[in-house]
Design an enzyme around this catalytic site. Structure first.
Site, PDB file in Angstrom:
ATOM      1  N   ASN A  10       0.884  -1.163   0.000  1.00  0.00           N
ATOM      2  CA  ASN A  10       0.000   0.000   0.000  1.00  0.00           C
ATOM      3  C   ASN A  10       0.926   1.218   0.000  1.00  0.00           C
ATOM      4  OD1 ASN A  10      -1.798   2.040   0.512  1.00  0.00           O
ATOM      5  ND2 ASN A  10      -2.759   1.065   2.279  1.00  0.00           N
ATOM      6  N   ARG A  94      -2.443  -2.053  -3.601  1.00  0.00           N
ATOM      7  CA  ARG A  94      -3.654  -1.264  -3.427  1.00  0.00           C
ATOM      8  C   ARG A  94      -3.552  -0.081  -4.390  1.00  0.00           C
ATOM      9  NH1 ARG A  94      -5.104   3.229   0.970  1.00  0.00           N
ATOM     10  NH2 ARG A  94      -7.276   3.473   0.407  1.00  0.00           N
ATOM     11  N   HIS A 183     -12.693   2.973  -0.437  1.00  0.00           N
ATOM     12  CA  HIS A 183     -12.744   1.945   0.620  1.00  0.00           C
ATOM     13  C   HIS A 183     -13.427   0.673   0.109  1.00  0.00           C
ATOM     14  CE1 HIS A 183     -12.887   5.281   3.976  1.00  0.00           C
ATOM     15  NE2 HIS A 183     -11.643   4.870   3.819  1.00  0.00           N
ATOM     16  N   ARG A 244     -11.951  15.562   7.177  1.00  0.00           N
ATOM     17  CA  ARG A 244     -12.698  15.991   5.985  1.00  0.00           C
ATOM     18  C   ARG A 244     -14.134  16.341   6.352  1.00  0.00           C
ATOM     19  NH1 ARG A 244     -11.112  10.665   3.213  1.00  0.00           N
ATOM     20  NH2 ARG A 244      -8.875  10.929   2.995  1.00  0.00           N
ATOM     21  N   GLU A 387      -8.337  -5.226   4.976  1.00  0.00           N
ATOM     22  CA  GLU A 387      -8.132  -4.886   3.566  1.00  0.00           C
ATOM     23  C   GLU A 387      -6.935  -5.626   2.969  1.00  0.00           C
ATOM     24  OE1 GLU A 387      -8.754  -0.778   5.073  1.00  0.00           O
ATOM     25  OE2 GLU A 387      -9.265  -0.338   2.998  1.00  0.00           O
TER      26      GLU A 387
END
Ligand code: ADP
Length: 404
Positions: A10, A94, A183, A244, A387
């Site tokens: 990743n 990823r 996601h 955010r 993940e």
């Protein structure tokens, strides 16, 4: 020699997280990360799980991603797990943005690289770093299949009615503006694991997945397929997140530019880095926010209330989108750990068949578990996401067969 290992990478702009898994039993052989790449004080932390060894940490200058991957390989070699091992079947990457067309994990070739590059304008922060990781890994092991697993792929099943913004179609198409969602690897894994927890096939279950980490997103999954998700063109839309804003009137941006005199770059930073929980109360860690609330801090309480209000709106919206909901699954750092968030998110929704059992909700653990009262019409579950395992599983499914 059987090839059953998958390295999951990743790659961020200044970091690389990695896990080496043995896909015969999905066990983790080693995990680690390199941070602050390009600085004098880069840090590598490596944990050789297979040998039960202690974590090793190293701080020093790591100039770029190539040097980072070489350092990772050197650490793995010390444990007899080096990147040159014939037991390595593939490297799974990823990749944040796969656009509209990458609906599945994909073996990377020049055409795939070119397409990931073409998507940089819609993922300027993420795709360049992902590309660097892929190019670096390919240079180290050119003989090995490199697989891209896209954050957006799971959401490509969204109908046009959910994926399109209500703006001029020609303008939207010219700039590839639509809702892509992110996601996805987590939403795919968690929706499947939720069906498993209920003892049902994914095709027979409708699930609302709430991925609440520092970034946060919700998805509506009907029979294993995503039909709506809260993030859009970028990961800025939707829920209130750590830093955010999530949803707002887009005119706030015009107002900040015209009246506030801010530049587009400043507004971008404001909404992505200085908003959400941190903008509301100065903290983005839910543990700290709960601690402050316990001490009677009103700003922390208001930030929590705004976070929960938005979450509840999405639960209601996705209930309506799905029509029938079998389960709601909480996942990621906040979803897996913050019992007060889970309790508050479904409070007052008894009419929708939603409730949590206080005792079950208070239980901590790493396993997927139900927290709704016995006999509840809708199951409420905590389902830890994984993940890396999902990326490794998808990668191995694509290239692993035939090896060995
Ligand atoms: P990401 O992958 O998006 O960086 P994670 O899924 O790891 O994020 O979630 C990180 C967040 O999880 C932290 O910012 C914190 O708010 C929250 N978190 C972690 N542990 C706990 C806990 N024990 N209680 C409440 N919140 C927690």
């Amino acid at each position: 020699m059987s090839s059953s290992r998958v390295l999951v990478l990743n790659s961020g702009s200044s970091s690389v997280k990695y896990q080496l898994l043995d896909m015969r039993d999905s066990s983790r052989l080693a995990v680690g990360l390199v941070e602050r790449i390009g600085e004098e004080t880069s840090r590598l932390k490596h944990t050789p799980l297979a040998s039960g060894g202690e974590s090793r940490e190293w701080t020093g200058a790591i100039a770029d991603h190539e040097a980072a991957l070489k350092a990772v390989s050197a650490e793995l070699t010390k444990d007899g797990l080096g990147l040159d091992s014939p037991e390595l079947a593939a490297i799974g990457h990823r990749v944040v943005h796969g656009g509209k067309h990458f609906t599945e994990p994909t073996v990377i070739d020049d055409a795939v690289l070119a397409e990931i590059e073409r998507l940089i304008p819609v993922a300027p922060l993420h795709n360049p770093a992902n590309l660097t990781g892929i190019r670096t890994a390919s240079a180290l092991r050119p003989d090995l299949p490199q697989v891209a697993v896209f954050d957006t792929a799971f959401h490509t099943t969204m109908p046009e009615s959910a994926a399109r913004y209500a703006i001029d179609v020609e303008t939207a198409d010219a700039h590839r503006i639509r809702r892509y969602g992110f996601h996805g690897t987590s939403h795919a894994y968690v929706s499947r694991a939720t069906a498993e927890l209920l003892g049902k096939a994914p095709e027979d279950v409708n699930v609302i997945v709430l991925h609440l980490g520092n970034g946060a997103s919700a998805s509506a999954v009907r029979g294993g397929k995503c039909v709506d998700t809260s993030m859009g063109l970028t990961p800025l839309e939707g829920l209130v997140m750590g830093t955010r804003s999530g949803d707002m009137d887009p005119a706030v941006i015009f107002h900040l530019a015209r009246v506030g005199g801010m530049s587009i770059a400043e507004i971008d930073t404001l909404l992505n880095k200085k908003s959400g929980l941190i903008g509301l109360c100065g903290d983005n860690d839910m543990r700290e926010i709960r601690r402050r609330i316990d001490e009677g801090d009103e700003r922390a309480q208001l930030a929590f209330d705004i976070y929960i209000h938005r979450l509840k709106k999405y639960i209601g919206a996705y209930y309506a989108v799905l029509g029938r909901v079998d389960a709601i699954a909480f996942t990621a750092g906040v979803g897996e750990n913050a019992a007060p968030v889970r309790e508050a998110a479904v409070a007052g929704l008894e009419q929708l068949g939603l409730a949590v059992d206080a005792e079950l909700n208070a239980v901590r653990g790493d396993e997927a578990r139900l927290i709704s009262p016995a006999g509840a019409r809708v199951a409420v579950a905590v389902v830890p996401t994984d993940e890396e395992l999902e990326i490794a599983t998808q990668t191995y499914a694509l290239v692993g067969k035939g090896n060995g």
